[in-house]
Structures are given as C-alpha cells and as structure tokens.
Design a protein around this motif. Structure first.
Motif, PDB file in Angstrom:
ATOM      1  N   ASP A   1       0.858  -1.176   0.000  1.00 23.04           N
ATOM      2  CA  ASP A   1       0.000   0.000   0.000  1.00 23.04           C
ATOM      3  C   ASP A   1       0.905   1.240   0.000  1.00 23.04           C
ATOM      4  N   LYS A   2       1.040   1.827  -1.189  1.00 21.32           N
ATOM      5  CA  LYS A   2       1.978   2.952  -1.353  1.00 21.32           C
ATOM      6  C   LYS A   2       1.623   4.131  -0.458  1.00 21.32           C
ATOM      7  N   GLU A   3       0.309   4.402  -0.371  1.00 23.03           N
ATOM      8  CA  GLU A   3      -0.129   5.582   0.370  1.00 23.03           C
ATOM      9  C   GLU A   3       0.254   5.518   1.846  1.00 23.03           C
ATOM     10  N   ASN A   4       0.022   4.347   2.434  1.00 26.31           N
ATOM     11  CA  ASN A   4       0.322   4.189   3.864  1.00 26.31           C
ATOM     12  C   ASN A   4       1.706   3.626   4.124  1.00 26.31           C
ATOM     13  N   ARG A   5       2.432   3.355   3.053  1.00 25.16           N
ATOM     14  CA  ARG A   5       3.790   2.819   3.141  1.00 25.16           C
ATOM     15  C   ARG A   5       3.862   1.601   4.057  1.00 25.16           C
ATOM     16  N   LYS A   6       2.938   0.683   3.758  1.00 26.44           N
ATOM     17  CA  LYS A   6       2.952  -0.550   4.549  1.00 26.44           C
ATOM     18  C   LYS A   6       2.583  -1.736   3.673  1.00 26.44           C
ATOM     19  N   TYR A   7       3.107  -2.894   4.034  1.00 27.79           N
ATOM     20  CA  TYR A   7       2.607  -4.110   3.409  1.00 27.79           C
ATOM     21  C   TYR A   7       1.270  -4.420   4.068  1.00 27.79           C
ATOM     22  N   VAL A   8       0.309  -4.805   3.223  1.00 28.13           N
ATOM     23  CA  VAL A   8      -1.011  -5.129   3.732  1.00 28.13           C
ATOM     24  C   VAL A   8      -1.221  -6.630   3.605  1.00 28.13           C
ATOM     25  N   VAL A   9      -1.640  -7.247   4.693  1.00 27.15           N
ATOM     26  CA  VAL A   9      -1.954  -8.673   4.625  1.00 27.15           C
ATOM     27  C   VAL A   9      -3.398  -8.779   4.149  1.00 27.15           C
ATOM     28  N   PHE A  10      -3.523  -9.189   2.899  1.00 28.58           N
ATOM     29  CA  PHE A  10      -4.832  -9.203   2.245  1.00 28.58           C
ATOM     30  C   PHE A  10      -5.612 -10.447   2.637  1.00 28.58           C
ATOM     31  N   GLY A  11      -4.870 -11.508   2.811  1.00 30.78           N
ATOM     32  CA  GLY A  11      -5.485 -12.756   3.257  1.00 30.78           C
ATOM     33  C   GLY A  11      -4.429 -13.576   3.946  1.00 30.78           C
ATOM     34  N   GLU A  12      -4.852 -14.485   4.813  1.00 33.80           N
ATOM     35  CA  GLU A  12      -3.863 -15.318   5.482  1.00 33.80           C
ATOM     36  C   GLU A  12      -4.505 -16.582   6.018  1.00 33.80           C
ATOM     37  N   THR A  13      -3.673 -17.455   6.536  1.00 34.55           N
ATOM     38  CA  THR A  13      -4.242 -18.668   7.100  1.00 34.55           C
ATOM     39  C   THR A  13      -4.874 -18.349   8.449  1.00 34.55           C
ATOM     40  N   GLN A  14      -5.986 -19.003   8.696  1.00 34.01           N
ATOM     41  CA  GLN A  14      -6.668 -18.821   9.976  1.00 34.01           C
ATOM     42  C   GLN A  14      -6.126 -19.798  11.019  1.00 34.01           C
ATOM     43  N   ASP A  15      -5.356 -20.750  10.565  1.00 34.13           N
ATOM     44  CA  ASP A  15      -4.773 -21.688  11.554  1.00 34.13           C
ATOM     45  C   ASP A  15      -3.303 -21.962  11.239  1.00 34.13           C
ATOM     46  N   ILE A  16      -3.009 -23.083  10.582  1.00 33.68           N
ATOM     47  CA  ILE A  16      -1.585 -23.422  10.366  1.00 33.68           C
ATOM     48  C   ILE A  16      -1.110 -22.960   8.989  1.00 33.68           C
ATOM     49  N   GLY A  17       0.197 -22.763   8.864  1.00 34.27           N
ATOM     50  CA  GLY A  17       0.791 -22.421   7.578  1.00 34.27           C
ATOM     51  C   GLY A  17       0.761 -23.632   6.661  1.00 34.27           C
ATOM     52  N   VAL A  18       0.821 -23.381   5.347  1.00 32.41           N
ATOM     53  CA  VAL A  18       0.698 -24.504   4.403  1.00 32.41           C
ATOM     54  C   VAL A  18       1.896 -25.456   4.518  1.00 32.41           C
ATOM     55  N   GLY A  19       3.081 -24.932   4.803  1.00 29.65           N
ATOM     56  CA  GLY A  19       4.258 -25.788   4.983  1.00 29.65           C
ATOM     57  C   GLY A  19       4.073 -26.683   6.199  1.00 29.65           C
ATOM     58  N   ASN A  20       3.488 -26.109   7.230  1.00 31.39           N
ATOM     59  CA  ASN A  20       3.192 -26.857   8.444  1.00 31.39           C
ATOM     60  C   ASN A  20       2.209 -27.998   8.149  1.00 31.39           C
ATOM     61  N   LEU A  21       1.227 -27.719   7.299  1.00 31.96           N
ATOM     62  CA  LEU A  21       0.281 -28.770   6.877  1.00 31.96           C
ATOM     63  C   LEU A  21       1.047 -29.910   6.206  1.00 31.96           C
ATOM     64  N   LEU A  22       1.925 -29.562   5.272  1.00 36.49           N
ATOM     65  CA  LEU A  22       2.700 -30.589   4.565  1.00 36.49           C
ATOM     66  C   LEU A  22       3.561 -31.386   5.552  1.00 36.49           C
ATOM     67  N   ASP A  23       4.199 -30.670   6.469  1.00 36.48           N
ATOM     68  CA  ASP A  23       5.073 -31.347   7.432  1.00 36.48           C
ATOM     69  C   ASP A  23       4.287 -32.257   8.384  1.00 36.48           C
ATOM     70  N   LYS A  24       3.088 -31.783   8.796  1.00 35.70           N
ATOM     71  CA  LYS A  24       2.267 -32.596   9.716  1.00 35.70           C
ATOM     72  C   LYS A  24       1.768 -33.864   9.031  1.00 35.70           C
ATOM     73  N   VAL A  25       1.299 -33.705   7.807  1.00 35.44           N
ATOM     74  CA  VAL A  25       0.824 -34.870   7.071  1.00 35.44           C
ATOM     75  C   VAL A  25       2.007 -35.800   6.793  1.00 35.44           C
ATOM     76  N   GLY A  26       3.131 -35.202   6.453  1.00 41.21           N
ATOM     77  CA  GLY A  26       4.347 -35.978   6.187  1.00 41.21           C
ATOM     78  C   GLY A  26       4.733 -36.839   7.376  1.00 41.21           C
ATOM     79  N   ARG A  27       4.617 -36.281   8.557  1.00 41.98           N
ATOM     80  CA  ARG A  27       4.976 -37.017   9.769  1.00 41.98           C
ATOM     81  C   ARG A  27       4.091 -38.248   9.928  1.00 41.98           C
ATOM     82  N   LYS A  28       2.822 -38.083   9.550  1.00 40.30           N
ATOM     83  CA  LYS A  28       1.880 -39.215   9.685  1.00 40.30           C
ATOM     84  C   LYS A  28       2.194 -40.328   8.700  1.00 40.30           C
TER      85      LYS A  28
END
Ligand code: AMP
Ligand code: MG
Length: 322
Positions: free
Chosen positions: A140-167
């Motif tokens: 966001d140029k005007e406010n000179r900030k990165y804006v988080v437009f969307g994100e995970t509500q729980d775990i990160g996608v890498g964490n998902l892969l690692d958790k499933v991988g462990r199983k």
C-alpha cells in the motif's frame, strides 16, 4: 556498503552477505529433528553450535572479513523465541565487538523483498508460503505498509505438509518428499477446500487426511493434498490481484520451491494476462541473504526496540525505503 544478515527464526541458521544490495554469499544449515516436529530449544542449540561456522563460511565465500562489515541485520521475528534469541545474541556480539549498527528485519518482509528483487516486478501481489506463515500480501503505497490481504486462519501450508508428512513417516521437512510422491499420484481425493473470503484454513484438511491415510495410496494422498491446498492459495492470490488491479504475482517462502505450486501460479497469471516468474530455490526457504538484503534497504532506519519479537506482524512495519 557490506551488510551481514542473520536468519534464525525457526529451523534454519543462515548468514548472508550483500554489498550494496548485491548478494555475495548465502550459507545456512537446517536443524532437522530426528522424530516429530521442531523442538524450539533444540533448534536454538543447533543455532548456537553452528553460528560461528556458518558466519565464517559466509565471510569466506564473500571474500571479506568481519572488519569489512558496515551493518549487521538480523531476523527479529516472527518466530520461535529460543531460535530468535540465538540470532539476536550472535548479532549483538558481532555488532558490539565491531562497533556497528544493528537493524531488526521482519522475517516475512525479507522473504517478500528478496522475491521482489529476484523477479524484478514493480508492484506484485505476493503469496508468502512457509512453514509457519501463509499470507497474501500487497503493498500500500499511500500508507507505506505491506497489507496482509489474506492469510491462514490456523496453520501455515508448509506446516500442513510437514504434519501430514509425519503421519506417513516422511522426515522433516516433508514438503520436497510430498512433491515427489505427488507426481506419481493418479486419483484425486476430494478434500476440504476451506477458503473464506481472502483467508484460508488448513487444519480441517489435516484432520480429514489423517482419517483416510490408512485407506488410500500415499501418492494419491500427496497429489490430492497439493492440488487442493495450492488451488486455495492460487484462488486467493487471483482474487487479490483482481481486487487490487495488480498484474504480477510473486511466490515467496519455503513452499515456493514447489514446482506444482509455481505451475498453478503461472497458469493463473497467463489466463489473466499477468506476469509470473519462478523464484530461485536458494532464496525460497529461510536464508541469511534475504535478511542482509532487507537490512541493506533499511540501512537508514533508526529503531527503538531491537529485541526479538516472536509475533512481529508483516503489516506493522513502516516501509520508509520505497
Ligand atoms: P521456510 O520456513 O520458509 O524455510 O519454509 C519451510 C517449509 O517449506 C517447510 O514446511 C517445508 O516442508 C516446505 N518446503 C520446502 N521445500 C518444499 C517443496 N519442494 N514443496 C513444498 N514445500 C516445501
Ligand atoms: Mg520463513
């Protein structure tokens, strides 16, 4: 100007050196638990044990010595406190010894900045996908900030892969192995596709997968996992591009090493006439070069509190260098 950057937010201890923003070296070592996930105190022990060696390797490769360094940058957060502290201790030791300034770099922003540098895109939407984080970010140029437009509500996608991988008994980090297995998958299994507005969530998929793990072929599980999780991410990224009228996409973070995720991103961009470039693998996962590079951008910053910030938000940093 030489900047030495230290990364230690989670599993990786990395040291990178840049000269006037150009990467000269990027050395790292990744802590790998023998079983299970990351134990923060064990990761920190790994970092303390290897800090000197990795720093020496980075200096040697860059062909300089510590006396040449003008500025020390370190990854201030977000991350695991014991791991963060290891980087903080190492940075403070060096900066005090050589009487040089320290800058504290936001780890997520560093992933994004190095991805912008590698792709050369002027104003992209950034899909930042790593173990602990999953965010769709715009600037966001005007406010000179990165804006988080969307994100995970729980775990990160890498964490998902690692958790499933462990199983399924894959060693940490499981992402690369899942990518290999997925190539041999033939049957698509319908998995929970959880996207709410711009946000995604992955724990439902993890629970669902653990219930069917015994009944299905591992290759099909990995294939379906990738297809579903990555589609969610690319859908949210596309929505951000449409809404913000941005015509390029950058994928950053450890999971950006995945060829299928990049393929999906490139197809989506092609369909909407937008630009897409593959990320260099050496800069995809956690690394010191991204910290040194972002530290270089931040060279004129005066920061108050330099101590580690385990919950340091991407959207809390004022971007004075753009
Ligand atoms: P980072 O924290 O940015 O270093 O990212 C680490 C995460 O990236 C871990 O969860 C890994 O499983 C994941 N990862 C690494 N390589 C790949 C890959 N080729 N495909 C999918 N995920 C990957
Ligand atoms: Mg990371």
């Amino acid at each position: 100007m030489y900047v030495l950057g230290i990364e230690s937010t989670a599993h990786t201890f990395g040291v990178g050196i840049v000269r006037d923003g150009e990467v000269l070296s990027n050395e790292k070592d990744v802590y790998k638990p023998e079983t299970g996930g990351i134990i923060p105190t064990e990761a920190a022990k790994h970092h303390y044990a290897l800090a000197a060696e990795i720093t020496e390797r980075a200096l040697k490769r860059a062909g300089i010595s510590l006396e040449n360094i003008d500025l020390f940058a370190y990854s201030q957060g977000p991350g695991l406190l014991p791991s963060l502290k290891a980087g903080w201790v190492a940075t403070r030791f060096l900066a005090e010894k050589f009487k040089k300034k320290i800058v504290g770099v936001n780890h997520c922003i560093a992933h994004i900045e190095i991805a912008r540098m590698v792709t050369g895109f002027e104003d992209p939407v950034m899909l930042y996908v790593s173990g602990g984080n999953t965010q769709i970010v715009t600037y966001d140029k005007e406010n000179r900030k990165y804006v988080v437009f969307g994100e995970t509500q729980d775990i990160g996608v890498g964490n998902l892969l690692d958790k499933v991988g462990r199983k399924i008994n894959l060693p940490f980090p499981a992402g690369p192995k899942i990518e290999e297995l997925a190539k041999r998958g033939k049957k698509y299994l319908r998995l929970p596709y959880s996207i709410k507005g711009m946000d995604v969530s992955f724990s439902g998929m993890e629970t669902f997968l653990s219930r069917i793990i015994a009944e299905e072929k591992i290759e099909d599980l990995c294939f379906s996992l990738q297809e579903t999780a990555f589609s969610m991410l690319i859908e949210a990224s596309e929505r951000a591009m449409a809404y913000c009228k941005k015509d390029s996409l950058v994928i950053a973070g450890g999971v950006a090493a995945n060829a299928r995720l990049n393929e999906m991103g490139s197809i989506m961009c092609k369909e909407r006439g937008a630009k897409f470039k593959f990320m260099k693998r050496e800069y995809a996962g956690d690394n010191g070069a991204m910290i040194a590079y972002t530290g270089y951008l931040m060279k004129n910053y005066e920061q108050g509190d330099l101590r580690p910030k385990p919950s340091f938000r991407t959207d809390s940093v004022e971007i004075l260098y753009r």
